[in-house]
Design a protein around this motif. Sequence first.
Motif, short mmCIF file in Angstrom:
data_model
loop_
_atom_site.label_atom_id
_atom_site.label_comp_id
_atom_site.label_asym_id
_atom_site.label_seq_id
_atom_site.Cartn_x
_atom_site.Cartn_y
_atom_site.Cartn_z
N ASN A 94 0.85 -1.20 0.00
CA ASN A 94 0.00 0.00 0.00
C ASN A 94 0.88 1.25 0.00
O ASN A 94 0.62 2.20 -0.73
N TRP A 95 1.91 1.22 0.84
CA TRP A 95 2.82 2.37 0.95
C TRP A 95 3.46 2.67 -0.40
O TRP A 95 3.54 3.83 -0.83
N GLU A 96 3.90 1.61 -1.10
CA GLU A 96 4.52 1.80 -2.42
C GLU A 96 3.51 2.40 -3.41
O GLU A 96 3.82 3.33 -4.14
N LEU A 97 2.29 1.84 -3.40
CA LEU A 97 1.27 2.28 -4.36
C LEU A 97 0.77 3.70 -4.08
O LEU A 97 0.27 4.38 -4.97
N GLN A 98 0.91 4.14 -2.82
CA GLN A 98 0.38 5.46 -2.44
C GLN A 98 1.33 6.62 -2.74
O GLN A 98 0.99 7.76 -2.49
N ALA A 99 2.48 6.31 -3.32
CA ALA A 99 3.46 7.38 -3.60
C ALA A 99 2.84 8.51 -4.41
O ALA A 99 3.08 9.69 -4.14
N GLY A 100 2.02 8.16 -5.38
CA GLY A 100 1.40 9.18 -6.25
C GLY A 100 0.34 10.01 -5.55
O GLY A 100 -0.10 11.03 -6.08
N LEU A 101 -0.09 9.57 -4.36
CA LEU A 101 -1.12 10.31 -3.62
C LEU A 101 -0.52 11.15 -2.50
O LEU A 101 -1.25 11.78 -1.73
N ASN A 102 0.80 11.11 -2.37
CA ASN A 102 1.46 11.80 -1.26
C ASN A 102 1.05 13.27 -1.21
O ASN A 102 1.18 13.98 -2.21
N GLY A 103 0.54 13.72 -0.06
CA GLY A 103 0.13 15.11 0.10
C GLY A 103 -1.29 15.41 -0.36
O GLY A 103 -1.80 16.51 -0.16
N GLN A 104 -1.93 14.43 -1.01
CA GLN A 104 -3.30 14.63 -1.49
C GLN A 104 -4.28 14.69 -0.31
O GLN A 104 -4.26 13.82 0.56
N GLN A 105 -5.13 15.71 -0.26
CA GLN A 105 -6.08 15.87 0.83
C GLN A 105 -7.37 15.10 0.55
O GLN A 105 -7.67 14.75 -0.59
N VAL A 106 -8.12 14.85 1.63
CA VAL A 106 -9.48 14.32 1.51
C VAL A 106 -10.39 15.55 1.41
O VAL A 106 -10.50 16.32 2.35
N GLN A 107 -11.02 15.71 0.23
CA GLN A 107 -11.72 16.96 -0.04
C GLN A 107 -13.23 16.90 0.16
O GLN A 107 -13.96 17.68 -0.43
N VAL A 108 -13.71 15.96 0.97
CA VAL A 108 -15.16 15.87 1.23
C VAL A 108 -15.40 16.07 2.72
O VAL A 108 -14.47 15.92 3.53
#
Length: 325
Positions: free
Chosen positions: A247-261
């Motif tokens: 999961n950690w490896e796959l989440q690299a592209g989401l680093n810093g992405q906020q939950v916007q709801v």
Amino acid sequence: MHDLKHHRLNANGLMFRVAEQGEGPLVLLCHGFPETSHAWRHQLAALARAGYRAVAVDMRGYGGSDSPSESSAYSVFDIVGDLVALLGVLNESSAVIVGGDWGGTVAWQAAQLRPDLFRAVVGLGVPMMGRAPTRPSSLFPKTNSAIFYTHYFCEPGLAEKEFERDAEATLRKIYFAASGNAGPRDDPNTPNPFGMVARDGGLLDALPDPEVMPDWLSPTDLELIVSSFNSSGFRGGLNYYRNLDRNWELQAGLNGQQVQVPALFLIGERDTGLAIPGMDQIIKSMPELVPHLRGSIVVPKAGHWLQQEAPAQVNAALISFLQSL
């Protein structure tokens, strides 16, 4: 009154068993480890009465749902894929997603990835966390005599062999030890199933076996959950842990992405997670990642199984949040 229905749905190439009650906007309920959709029994009826369509899923690997054999099939992205597909099968264009424990991790991720589908999120027990600076397995402690429970869970075949020997004793011990009934988390004598495991023993060895279960878990409810694990085994649930590094490896592209709801967070005052160093700081800094967080509610004396232990407080907070959307 809307009756509770159980049915099986084909989504994302797998069969899922769901419990459903009520009509109205969809609320999707995601359980954690080691639970099933039965963990949401108190919420299904309350949400139906409040005018919502409540659907609780036996997550991939659990209960009456399919359990793929490869451990690599249990990344958070696979699980979010299941929920996206379930929305389509349920003929719904959006849902409020609610999750506890692993279901909480999945719920935060679903809202982060697909705000177009998951219009609001409620996390129980597990806060939204940023991506760790390094792979999780290197952060969890190991000593000469003991290893952190996630290391124990990640050893193929080890934990399932211990847990499946007597599923009822396993669930009794884990449910009691992680509940508020076990005692305050700052007391060193309070048992914790989600801590260190002795290298020369198993996870269950250090946990008390209660003569009587707390009144929030009736003998009938326990029996239902035990029979689910007797048929499914524990491997599916343990496979979620075996994907922590992936999961950690796959989440690299989401680093810093906020939950916007819009979001809500609830945790029991005696949740096992609060024994993890730095957890209070993670909870405090959540608004940086979740800018539309409407509140962080601490439920007095409740433990890790929040929706089962304190249904009245959880239902009230949940319905109030839903009505504010």
